[in-house]
Design a protein around this motif. Structure first.
Motif, PDB file in Angstrom:
ATOM      1  N   ALA A 103       7.291  -7.506   2.630  1.00 16.51           N
ATOM      2  CA  ALA A 103       7.446  -8.951   2.442  1.00 16.51           C
ATOM      3  C   ALA A 103       6.200  -9.739   2.810  1.00 16.51           C
ATOM      4  CB  ALA A 103       8.633  -9.445   3.270  1.00 16.51           C
ATOM      5  N   PHE A 104       5.472  -9.296   3.836  1.00 22.60           N
ATOM      6  CA  PHE A 104       4.429 -10.141   4.411  1.00 22.60           C
ATOM      7  C   PHE A 104       3.017  -9.568   4.326  1.00 22.60           C
ATOM      8  CE2 PHE A 104       8.350 -11.043   6.961  1.00 22.60           C
ATOM      9  CZ  PHE A 104       8.612 -12.277   6.400  1.00 22.60           C
ATOM     10  N   ASP A 119      12.955 -16.017  -0.502  1.00 22.63           N
ATOM     11  CA  ASP A 119      12.628 -16.685   0.759  1.00 22.63           C
ATOM     12  C   ASP A 119      13.709 -16.489   1.811  1.00 22.63           C
ATOM     13  OD1 ASP A 119      10.216 -17.535  -0.189  1.00 22.63           O
ATOM     14  OD2 ASP A 119      10.861 -19.583  -0.651  1.00 22.63           O
ATOM     15  N   LYS A 156      15.709 -14.051   2.303  1.00 27.64           N
ATOM     16  CA  LYS A 156      15.642 -12.704   2.866  1.00 27.64           C
ATOM     17  C   LYS A 156      14.408 -12.581   3.769  1.00 27.64           C
ATOM     18  CE  LYS A 156      17.851  -9.367   1.374  1.00 27.64           C
ATOM     19  NZ  LYS A 156      19.141  -8.724   1.772  1.00 27.64           N
ATOM     20  N   ARG A 157      13.309 -13.156   3.353  1.00 26.28           N
ATOM     21  CA  ARG A 157      12.089 -13.148   4.169  1.00 26.28           C
ATOM     22  C   ARG A 157      12.309 -13.918   5.474  1.00 26.28           C
ATOM     23  NH1 ARG A 157       6.999 -12.820   1.422  1.00 26.28           N
ATOM     24  NH2 ARG A 157       6.369 -14.755   2.440  1.00 26.28           N
ATOM     25  N   ASP A 158      13.006 -15.049   5.391  1.00 24.40           N
ATOM     26  CA  ASP A 158      13.282 -15.830   6.600  1.00 24.40           C
ATOM     27  C   ASP A 158      14.111 -15.017   7.588  1.00 24.40           C
ATOM     28  OD1 ASP A 158      11.871 -17.945   5.567  1.00 24.40           O
ATOM     29  OD2 ASP A 158      13.639 -19.068   4.914  1.00 24.40           O
ATOM     30  N   GLN A 177       9.484  -5.649   6.299  1.00 23.54           N
ATOM     31  CA  GLN A 177       8.562  -6.711   6.695  1.00 23.54           C
ATOM     32  C   GLN A 177       7.175  -6.477   6.104  1.00 23.54           C
ATOM     33  OE1 GLN A 177       8.930  -6.661  11.023  1.00 23.54           O
ATOM     34  NE2 GLN A 177       9.898  -8.667  10.961  1.00 23.54           N
ATOM     35  N   SER A 223      11.987 -12.459   9.258  1.00 24.84           N
ATOM     36  CA  SER A 223      11.049 -13.021  10.236  1.00 24.84           C
ATOM     37  C   SER A 223      11.694 -13.194  11.606  1.00 24.84           C
ATOM     38  CB  SER A 223      10.507 -14.363   9.740  1.00 24.84           C
ATOM     39  OG  SER A 223      11.515 -15.363   9.769  1.00 24.84           O
TER      40      SER A 223
END
Length: 535
Positions: A337-338, A352, A354-356, A334, A359
């Protein structure tokens, strides 16, 4: 200021159609930028350093190395950022004994051998001779906010258990509906779950328990919730989802319902070291410690990582492998990613989808506050509770575990080591993690004085492990939030080119339990070995 000129400027609002076109253009630009970033990833070097890079030497990483070895792949390199094997399973000297900084229990065991399956960590414990003590959670006492002992009859455990079992069935109903196996009013729980779910196809556990007939109405009820949910998950039920709840129960159904507290002075990490001894020898150059990975570039053909010496000195070392298995925690991913300044910079950025999926996870903050006193003043029981939180209020201090029992069950008892642990989870833990040790000590002592009186001695020593703020961990374990499902976990499992992922958070069945991380390391190690051997 020329007020006439100022008033002559008027806004020119965009129509919905123009806003939509602008959004499409922005989306296209983002895609182009990401594709350009992917093209900038350097080509693989002509000569790779290893067939496989295993990133992290926690139990998932060591298990992956073992699987590679057992499947005939010996050209691997295990890279660990800290100075020891074990990851979040680690201990430290405090008050003359060794205490567990991270994982303290082997959860879900059945010493009688009657459970459907044997917990693989329990098997490792037997192989490695790890000493443990089975908790007796009924050996406990609970006080109210004024320091009065509360009678057992004040706690509605049977009502909660009835609702709990119904919520488990509701979770199974919801999972079955997602697979198209059940429609309409679902059959197991007797509750029409479809009427509860929100836009994410899920409902938080607080609302699910209300639908199942349980609502906390007293501080004693809140304590029951804490003991049965918060202390296990590390979060309040309003933050967690129903859809994924059944998985947290199925692990106990599979392996047993007992918890084994690790008392061995070699530490819980002894099982990880013991596992490593199956395939690594002393001084094995395939294990690199104190080698933090700070950047990662992945392609279909290889993965390269930059290792930065402690202190960020110049002259970073780049190591490349045909494949890589990242066993970082979901919290580290995380951060990658963020965060604007990630500890591990990934190129290209995570996609996206994988990021979703990330999250929908939350890295739990679970603090263990170790306090050593000149003399034990607390009850000689295994668990001391405090029911002082009104319904719908922020959780207050609720859990103390004395290590220094007269029986010596949990720890050796030299004359100078009366130690008690305050266990703190969720929002309270996050608040305390922002405070100093001195502030947290004073807050803890106010609670203990409220139970045992104003004349108890101050602590002689306090130790608060800080996994949450460590760039190597970013918390204690992964929780899945409302909206997460089995598909979320499966997305987190999916490789990106030659980069594979393994850890407790990628375990569909066993979540962030240690056995989940162990089995995931074995699974992914075997999968990568198969790719190598069949090419």
């Amino acid at each position: 200021m020329d007020s006439g000129h100022a008033s002559s400027v008027r806004a020119c609002p965009l129509s919905p159609a123009r806003l939509h076109r602008l959004a499409l253009l922005c989306s296209a630009l983002i895609v182009l930028l990401r594709e350009a970033a992917a093209l900038e990833v350097p080509a693989c070097p002509a000569r790779l350093d290893a067939d496989v890079l295993v990133l992290g030497a926690g139990i998932a990483g060591i298990s992956a190395g073992k699987a590679l070895h057992e499947n005939g792949v010996e050209d691997f390199l295990i890279i660990e950022g800290t100075d020891r094997v074990g990851g979040r399973i680690r201990n430290q000297e405090f008050g003359g004994i060794r205490v567990e900084v991270g994982a303290n229990w082997i959860h879900a065991v059945d010493p009688t051998g009657d459970a459907p399956k044997v917990n693989p960590i329990w098997e490792l414990r037997e192989k490695c001779g790890l000493e443990v003590a089975i908790n007796d959670w009924e050996d406990s006492v609970v006080y109210d906010g004024d320091g009065n002992e509360i009678d057992d009859d004040a706690f509605r455990y049977e009502d909660f258990e009835t609702a709990f079992n119904r919520v488990v069935e509701m979770s199974k109903d919801l999972g079955a509906q997602g697979k198209g196996e059940v429609t309409g009013e679902l059959i197991l729980s007797g509750v029409n779950v479809t009427s509860l779910v929100g836009p994410r196809g899920d409902v938080n556990l607080k609302d699910a328990f209300a639908a199942a007939g349980w609502t906390a109405e007293t501080p004693e009820d809140v304590f029951v919730e804490y003991a049965e949910l918060d202390d296990c998950s590390g979060e309040r039920p309003d933050k967690l989802g129903l859809k994924h709840f059944k998985s947290s129960v199925e692990v106990f159904e599979a392996f047993g319902e007992e918890d084994a507290f690790v008392t061995d002075q070699r530490g819980h990490a002894q099982v990880v070291r013991c596992l490593a001894e199956d395939f690594l020898v002393d001084g094995d150059d395939r294990l690199r410690l104190s080698a933090p990975v700070r950047a990662m570039r992945y392609r279909d053909e290889c993965v390269c990582v930059d290792i930065v010496p402690e202190g960020g000195k110049a002259g970073n070392e780049t190591v490349c492998g045909r494949y890589a298995i990242a066993t970082f925690s979901s919290g580290v991913l995380q951060d990658s990613a963020f965060s604007e300044s990630p500890f591990v910079e990934m190129s290209p950025p995570l996609p996206d989808w994988k990021r979703d999926a990330l999250s929908l996870t939350n890295m739990t903050v679970y603090l263990k506050i170790f306090a050593r006193f000149s003399a034990a003043f607390w009850d000689d029981v295994e668990f001391i509770g405090r029911a002082a939180t009104p319904p719908n209020a922020a959780m207050d201090w609720a859990s103390f575990l004395p290590m220094s029992l007269s029986s010596g069950k949990f720890a050796p008892i030299p004359a100078n080591t009366p130690i008690i642990i305050a266990n703190v989870a969720g929002d309270l833990a996050r608040r305390l993690a922002r405070q100093t040790v001195e502030e947290n000590t004073e807050e803890m002592m106010a609670v203990l004085r409220g139970i045992y009186g104003p004349d108890i001695p101050p602590p002689e020593e306090v130790f608060i492990p800080d996994l949450h703020n460590s760039p190597f961990f970013r918390g204690s374990w992964t929780n899945y939030l409302e909206g997460a499902s089995q598909e979320t976990v499966e997305l987190l499992r999916v490789p990106l080119g030659a980069l594979h992922f393994a850890g407790g958070y990628t375990s569909v069945k066993y979540l962030e339990f240690t056995q989940g991380a162990h089995l995931e390391g074995l699974r992914v190690g075997q999968a990568v070995a198969t790719k190598i051997l069949t090419k």
